[in-house]
Design an enzyme around this catalytic site. Structure first.
Site, PDB file in Angstrom:
ATOM      1  N   ASP A 123      70.873  53.927  44.745  1.00  0.00           N
ATOM      2  CA  ASP A 123      71.496  52.611  44.605  1.00  0.00           C
ATOM      3  C   ASP A 123      72.991  52.736  44.881  1.00  0.00           C
ATOM      4  O   ASP A 123      73.664  53.590  44.301  1.00  0.00           O
ATOM      5  CB  ASP A 123      71.256  52.060  43.196  1.00  0.00           C
ATOM      6  CG  ASP A 123      71.479  50.553  43.125  1.00  0.00           C
ATOM      7  OD1 ASP A 123      71.370  49.879  44.175  1.00  0.00           O
ATOM      8  OD2 ASP A 123      71.764  50.052  42.028  1.00  0.00           O
ATOM      9  N   HIS A 130      81.912  42.500  43.172  1.00  0.00           N
ATOM     10  CA  HIS A 130      81.250  42.996  41.965  1.00  0.00           C
ATOM     11  C   HIS A 130      82.011  44.202  41.408  1.00  0.00           C
ATOM     12  O   HIS A 130      82.253  44.287  40.196  1.00  0.00           O
ATOM     13  CB  HIS A 130      79.803  43.383  42.293  1.00  0.00           C
ATOM     14  CG  HIS A 130      79.089  44.097  41.181  1.00  0.00           C
ATOM     15  ND1 HIS A 130      78.717  43.475  40.013  1.00  0.00           N
ATOM     16  CD2 HIS A 130      78.691  45.396  41.062  1.00  0.00           C
ATOM     17  CE1 HIS A 130      78.108  44.357  39.224  1.00  0.00           C
ATOM     18  NE2 HIS A 130      78.079  45.528  39.831  1.00  0.00           N
ATOM     19  N   ARG A 139      89.255  48.045  33.251  1.00  0.00           N
ATOM     20  CA  ARG A 139      90.559  48.542  33.712  1.00  0.00           C
ATOM     21  C   ARG A 139      91.307  47.382  34.362  1.00  0.00           C
ATOM     22  O   ARG A 139      91.361  47.281  35.587  1.00  0.00           O
ATOM     23  CB  ARG A 139      90.378  49.653  34.770  1.00  0.00           C
ATOM     24  CG  ARG A 139      89.650  50.898  34.313  1.00  0.00           C
ATOM     25  CD  ARG A 139      89.468  51.873  35.471  1.00  0.00           C
ATOM     26  NE  ARG A 139      88.807  51.245  36.610  1.00  0.00           N
ATOM     27  CZ  ARG A 139      87.486  51.144  36.765  1.00  0.00           C
ATOM     28  NH1 ARG A 139      86.683  51.656  35.872  1.00  0.00           N
ATOM     29  NH2 ARG A 139      86.980  50.535  37.818  1.00  0.00           N
ATOM     30  N   GLU A 195      70.564  42.282  38.384  1.00  0.00           N
ATOM     31  CA  GLU A 195      71.538  42.481  39.465  1.00  0.00           C
ATOM     32  C   GLU A 195      70.884  42.055  40.762  1.00  0.00           C
ATOM     33  O   GLU A 195      69.829  42.576  41.135  1.00  0.00           O
ATOM     34  CB  GLU A 195      71.987  43.961  39.546  1.00  0.00           C
ATOM     35  CG  GLU A 195      72.879  44.383  38.382  1.00  0.00           C
ATOM     36  CD  GLU A 195      73.511  45.763  38.577  1.00  0.00           C
ATOM     37  OE1 GLU A 195      73.009  46.541  39.413  1.00  0.00           O
ATOM     38  OE2 GLU A 195      74.513  46.044  37.889  1.00  0.00           O
ATOM     39  N   GLU A 197      70.436  42.268  44.440  1.00  0.00           N
ATOM     40  CA  GLU A 197      70.721  43.260  45.477  1.00  0.00           C
ATOM     41  C   GLU A 197      69.746  43.086  46.630  1.00  0.00           C
ATOM     42  O   GLU A 197      68.739  42.392  46.511  1.00  0.00           O
ATOM     43  CB  GLU A 197      70.558  44.697  44.927  1.00  0.00           C
ATOM     44  CG  GLU A 197      71.382  44.983  43.682  1.00  0.00           C
ATOM     45  CD  GLU A 197      71.480  46.464  43.343  1.00  0.00           C
ATOM     46  OE1 GLU A 197      71.145  47.306  44.204  1.00  0.00           O
ATOM     47  OE2 GLU A 197      71.898  46.762  42.215  1.00  0.00           O
ATOM     48  N   ASP A 229      67.959  45.036  40.267  1.00  0.00           N
ATOM     49  CA  ASP A 229      68.267  46.273  39.535  1.00  0.00           C
ATOM     50  C   ASP A 229      68.566  45.893  38.080  1.00  0.00           C
ATOM     51  O   ASP A 229      69.716  45.798  37.673  1.00  0.00           O
ATOM     52  CB  ASP A 229      69.471  46.955  40.196  1.00  0.00           C
ATOM     53  CG  ASP A 229      69.894  48.217  39.469  1.00  0.00           C
ATOM     54  OD1 ASP A 229      69.075  48.797  38.740  1.00  0.00           O
ATOM     55  OD2 ASP A 229      71.063  48.617  39.630  1.00  0.00           O
ATOM     56  N   ARG A 233      73.115  46.571  29.614  1.00  0.00           N
ATOM     57  CA  ARG A 233      74.555  46.865  29.610  1.00  0.00           C
ATOM     58  C   ARG A 233      75.003  47.626  28.373  1.00  0.00           C
ATOM     59  O   ARG A 233      75.961  48.411  28.434  1.00  0.00           O
ATOM     60  CB  ARG A 233      75.358  45.554  29.720  1.00  0.00           C
ATOM     61  CG  ARG A 233      75.055  44.717  30.943  1.00  0.00           C
ATOM     62  CD  ARG A 233      75.295  45.486  32.218  1.00  0.00           C
ATOM     63  NE  ARG A 233      75.101  44.623  33.395  1.00  0.00           N
ATOM     64  CZ  ARG A 233      75.061  45.100  34.633  1.00  0.00           C
ATOM     65  NH1 ARG A 233      75.211  46.391  34.866  1.00  0.00           N
ATOM     66  NH2 ARG A 233      74.866  44.289  35.641  1.00  0.00           N
ATOM     67  N   GLN A 236      74.027  51.120  28.875  1.00  0.00           N
ATOM     68  CA  GLN A 236      74.831  51.649  29.981  1.00  0.00           C
ATOM     69  C   GLN A 236      76.225  52.057  29.488  1.00  0.00           C
ATOM     70  O   GLN A 236      76.756  53.103  29.849  1.00  0.00           O
ATOM     71  CB  GLN A 236      74.930  50.582  31.075  1.00  0.00           C
ATOM     72  CG  GLN A 236      75.584  51.052  32.371  1.00  0.00           C
ATOM     73  CD  GLN A 236      75.584  49.950  33.438  1.00  0.00           C
ATOM     74  OE1 GLN A 236      75.036  48.867  33.242  1.00  0.00           O
ATOM     75  NE2 GLN A 236      76.208  50.235  34.573  1.00  0.00           N
ATOM     76  N   LYS A 249      69.037  51.827  33.460  1.00  0.00           N
ATOM     77  CA  LYS A 249      68.533  51.218  34.692  1.00  0.00           C
ATOM     78  C   LYS A 249      67.137  51.699  35.069  1.00  0.00           C
ATOM     79  O   LYS A 249      66.466  51.058  35.870  1.00  0.00           O
ATOM     80  CB  LYS A 249      69.491  51.507  35.839  1.00  0.00           C
ATOM     81  CG  LYS A 249      70.855  50.853  35.603  1.00  0.00           C
ATOM     82  CD  LYS A 249      71.628  50.750  36.855  1.00  0.00           C
ATOM     83  CE  LYS A 249      72.958  50.047  36.634  1.00  0.00           C
ATOM     84  NZ  LYS A 249      73.028  48.781  37.358  1.00  0.00           N
ATOM     85  N   THR A 253      62.752  48.281  38.028  1.00  0.00           N
ATOM     86  CA  THR A 253      63.436  47.702  39.186  1.00  0.00           C
ATOM     87  C   THR A 253      62.388  46.869  39.903  1.00  0.00           C
ATOM     88  O   THR A 253      61.260  47.329  40.064  1.00  0.00           O
ATOM     89  CB  THR A 253      63.959  48.816  40.122  1.00  0.00           C
ATOM     90  OG1 THR A 253      64.827  49.684  39.391  1.00  0.00           O
ATOM     91  CG2 THR A 253      64.713  48.238  41.316  1.00  0.00           C
ATOM     92  N   THR A 356      75.108  45.224  43.535  1.00  0.00           N
ATOM     93  CA  THR A 356      75.162  43.795  43.231  1.00  0.00           C
ATOM     94  C   THR A 356      76.015  43.056  44.251  1.00  0.00           C
ATOM     95  O   THR A 356      77.162  43.425  44.490  1.00  0.00           O
ATOM     96  CB  THR A 356      75.737  43.598  41.814  1.00  0.00           C
ATOM     97  OG1 THR A 356      74.981  44.410  40.923  1.00  0.00           O
ATOM     98  CG2 THR A 356      75.667  42.159  41.385  1.00  0.00           C
ATOM     99  N   GLU A 370      79.139  39.819  34.998  1.00  0.00           N
ATOM    100  CA  GLU A 370      80.272  39.157  35.650  1.00  0.00           C
ATOM    101  C   GLU A 370      80.365  37.686  35.264  1.00  0.00           C
ATOM    102  O   GLU A 370      81.452  37.175  34.988  1.00  0.00           O
ATOM    103  CB  GLU A 370      80.108  39.210  37.175  1.00  0.00           C
ATOM    104  CG  GLU A 370      80.533  40.498  37.810  1.00  0.00           C
ATOM    105  CD  GLU A 370      80.290  40.419  39.305  1.00  0.00           C
ATOM    106  OE1 GLU A 370      81.001  39.670  39.991  1.00  0.00           O
ATOM    107  OE2 GLU A 370      79.356  41.100  39.781  1.00  0.00           O
TER     108      GLU A 370
HETATM  109 MN    MN Z   1      72.729  48.184  40.885  1.00  0.00          MN
END
Ligand code: MN
Length: 424
Positions: A123, A130, A139, A195, A197, A229, A233, A236, A249, A253, A356, A370
């Site tokens: 992936d 994204h 950040r 996600e 994709e 995907d 979170r 993650q 993840k 899928t 994504t 997001e």
């Molecule tokens: Mn992904």
């Protein structure tokens, strides 16, 4: 020899009447490949979607094997020749109709499987908006890491839990450590996300040690699918430092059942746009041909249907609308060239996820992380419900289509699954 047909000609009609309906994703200009079986006791067999029907292309004598891997390993010229033959056989007025017609089955009367056996899955992270939007959550000063514009970022995913559209799955459990907690807990994820994709399905592979040069990549790509995907979170956040995604993840899928071929996508190619001031790619990731037509216009949507909407018989809300070409910083050919530059061998049926595909504007963020800015701003739905992340009973459906003036619209077929309660 019969003259080659222009398989994209917008005036082409099929004797399969449902293929001529204006809204069908599968007109004769598309002809995507997938695998079907009449019941679970049968092996999977290669099929081509045409309107509301599936054509058994091996039974109809249009390919020499019922195995998808055989089609995937054909040289591109032979795949194109097979497309020509199928198009010719399905065209209005074809003399082959009587021979072909017994090999058609209604799509809703067969089971569709994963389009091919997927042995490996990587992936990528090519959606630059994204990358910036999610990077900003952690950040604010440097949303994009310094490597982003130089190297197509990716990780090795899990192939065994890739499911065909329509397979629901249980909310995953895992280790979660909320900010400020002294120790992690094992619990069902409370931040389950989708996600949006695309999946790149590989055709012919490369020998171990050999790289695929960027201008040869088209020879090795069979086509595109839609890919969800699913991502937990909260799992993650706790597990992914320093080695990246793992159990957050690998639980599921979802892939759409049809490979829309590079041949079908040819009219929808467009130049790769690299913003002025960005570094030019290193030579192994650059070619005039790829700059000129490496991107593909695909309109992408995410639909969310909650359990409450389903109970009232409403189809759900379109919560994301974006485009492959606008979202992607790297092309398919760049991904293939990069993946193999170290001598890594790709195999027929390997799957490369794009990452994504968020656009830049409102309504174009392609995952809930997001959309809700990290679970802070709820998404309000048309029936008054709100979501920060997915609830049990939610159904998420990805849709994709290609449109261009003077061309017949083609679609991908749905990529859908619902969330069940976590297992006890
Ligand atoms: Mn992904």
């Amino acid at each position: 020899m019969t003259d080659p047909v222009d398989t994209h000609s917008p005036g082409l009609l099929s004797w399969v009447e449902s293929a001529n309906a204006p809204q069908t994703p599968f007109p004769i200009q598309n002809l995507p490949y997938g695998r079907f079986r009449r019941d679970a006791s049968e092996p999977w067999s290669v099929g081509v979607a045409i309107g509301e029907q599936v054509l058994d292309v091996h039974g109809a004598g249009l390919c020499d094997s019922p195995e998808m891997v055989r089609w995937l390993t054909l040289p591109r010229a032979q795949r194109q020749a097979q497309r020509q033959a199928i198009s010719r056989a399905l065209q209005h007025g074809s003399e082959e109709r009587a021979r072909i017609e017994p090999w058609l089955m209604p799509m809703d009367a067969v089971e569709l499987g994963l389009p091919c056996e997927i042995r490996n899955y990587s992936d990528f992270f090519i959606g630059i908006h994204h990358a910036a939007n999610t990077g900003r959550l952690y950040r604010p000063d440097t949303p994009l890491l310094p490597n982003y514009r130089w190297v197509p970022i990716g990780y090795h995913g899990r192939a065994s839990s890739i499911q065909v559209s329509g397979r629901d799955f249980a909310r995953p459990k895992g280790q979660v450590k909320p900010p400020g907690a002294g120790a992690p807990a094992m619990q069902p994820s409370e931040q389950l996300d989708f996600e949006l994709e695309m999946g790149i399905v590989m055709g012919q592979g490369n020998a171990h040690g050999d790289a695929i040069p960027i201008d040869a990549a088209q020879e090795h790509i069979a086509g595109l699918t839609l890919l969800n995907d699913w991502s937990a979170r909260d799992l993650q956040r706790w597990e992914s430092q320093p080695l990246g995604p793992f159990l957050a993840k690998s639980f599921a899928t979802t892939l759409s059942p049809w490979i829309v071929t590079l041949e079908a996508l040819a009219p929808f190619r467009r130049p790769l746009i690299r913003p002025p001031g960005d570094p030019q790619p290193l030579p192994y990731l650059d070619s005039p041909a790829d700059r000129a037509s490496g991107a593909i216009d695909v309109t992408l949507e995410v639909w969310l249907q909650t359990a409450g909407m389903r109970a009232r018989g409403t189809v759900g809300d379109c919560i994301v609308r974006t485009g492959f070409a606008q979202a992607a910083y790297w092309t398919m050919a760049q991904l293939v060239a990069h993946h193999t530059v170290n001598g890594c061998n790709l195999m027929p049926g390997d799957l490369l996820g794009t990452g994504t595909l968020s656009g830049e504007g409102p309504g174009q963020a392609a995952c809930l992380l997001e959309i809700t800015e990290g679970g802070k701003r709820p998404l309000r739905l048309s029936n008054g419900e709100e979501r920060l992340f997915l609830h049990d009973g939610d159904t998420v459906t990805l849709r994709g289509s290609c449109e261009r003036p003077g061309r017949r619209r083609i679609g991908f077929g749905d990529c859908t699954a619902a969330i069940r309660h976590a297992r006890p």
